[in-house]
Design an enzyme around this catalytic site. Sequence first.
Site, PDB file in Angstrom:
ATOM      1  N   HIS A  91      -2.162   1.522  -2.428  1.00 24.17           N
ATOM      2  CA  HIS A  91      -2.207   2.020  -3.801  1.00 24.17           C
ATOM      3  C   HIS A  91      -1.468   3.348  -3.923  1.00 24.17           C
ATOM      4  O   HIS A  91      -1.954   4.387  -3.479  1.00 24.17           O
ATOM      5  CB  HIS A  91      -3.674   2.171  -4.249  1.00 24.17           C
ATOM      6  CG  HIS A  91      -3.823   2.570  -5.681  1.00 24.17           C
ATOM      7  ND1 HIS A  91      -4.661   3.570  -6.102  1.00 24.17           N
ATOM      8  CD2 HIS A  91      -3.205   2.114  -6.795  1.00 24.17           C
ATOM      9  CE1 HIS A  91      -4.562   3.692  -7.410  1.00 24.17           C
ATOM     10  NE2 HIS A  91      -3.694   2.828  -7.854  1.00 24.17           N
ATOM     11  N   SER A 108      -4.316  -1.236  -9.208  1.00 21.63           N
ATOM     12  CA  SER A 108      -5.179  -0.062  -9.330  1.00 21.63           C
ATOM     13  C   SER A 108      -6.580  -0.437  -9.774  1.00 21.63           C
ATOM     14  O   SER A 108      -7.478   0.383  -9.677  1.00 21.63           O
ATOM     15  CB  SER A 108      -4.578   0.996 -10.254  1.00 21.63           C
ATOM     16  OG  SER A 108      -3.967   0.419 -11.351  1.00 21.63           O
TER      17      SER A 108
END
Length: 297
Positions: free
Chosen positions: A153, A132
């Site tokens: 992600h 992240s």
Amino acid sequence: NFSNTTSLNAIKTVTVVGGGLMGSGIAQVAAQAGLNVNLIDLKPELLENAQKSIQNNLQRVARKLHKDSPAQIEAFVKDASQRIKVSTNLEDGVQADLVVEAIVEKLDVKQELFNKLDQLCPEHTILASNTSSISINEIGAGIKRKSKFGGLHFFNPVPVMRLLEVIKSEQISEETYQAMMEWGKSVGKTCITCKDTPGFVVNRLLGPYSAEAMRMYERGDATKEDIDIGMKLGAGYPMGPLELSDYTGLDTNKFVLNVLYEKTGNPVFKPIPLLDKLVAEGKLGIKTGEGIYKYKK
Ligand code: NAI
């Protein structure tokens, strides 16, 4: 289910490396979608925990899907869990069409893993990171298959959150990018695309918002409850910013803000004394029983 896909690169076998919070969720959604999954972690007990949590979450999904049929519930859970093979040996996971990395958020550890995967996996295997906060291009700096590499992600909790950010690395090929988008869709996510830029879309925008909420609370502009109620009822958000920070974990929050400050220099991401203090005291949010709010065990 790839019966309708036109891609030559249909992804049927997926390896997830790292069976923690995110990796177990990614393995689950892939298995639910009918793919074969290898889940790799460092120790057998970590894999057992991952399997337990996947089993519980599958039960929840199955009960929603097949409310009135215990037999169907059982079949759904059994089918999906049987699709997940666990191992502590990375080599058991290299025969895959896609490898998604969800290990610790440390650049050197991730680079080492990707360099290994690059050597061990067949030529066609796509490699992706769920990072992240680290640059996708830096993670893949040492690999040869740069055209078959990018970011996937996911959001926590993976089985619930509908978004997937597909991150384009510098040298990703159109074919790899399309395969990643299609795969995301096939596991039930809505995909958005972002360049390899700090925080991608969601965290880059959530950062200033959650930081400013924390500063309002720190200054005593409003109570924590009123800040949260304000954004739920006034902006239509399902959770208030302070509740959300406790849910994500204040340590994670602090870490992401620090990285964004380091990479962008934008003062909106500057350290927040109250956040630093709570983290130093081990008050990390729901997971420790106290953060901005207190929680009953
Ligand atoms: P976690 O700590 O729950 O899980 C990480 C797992 O990876 C652990 O089980 C650990 O034993 C394993 N691991 C570490 N090194 C390994 C290696 N070399 N080989 C195999 N397994 C290894 O962490 P979490 O929260 O699941 O995060 C994983 C990744 O996902 C991080 O890159 C994080 O930035 C990213 N991420 C986290 C989100 C979150 O809300 N927690 C949201 C989106 C992305």
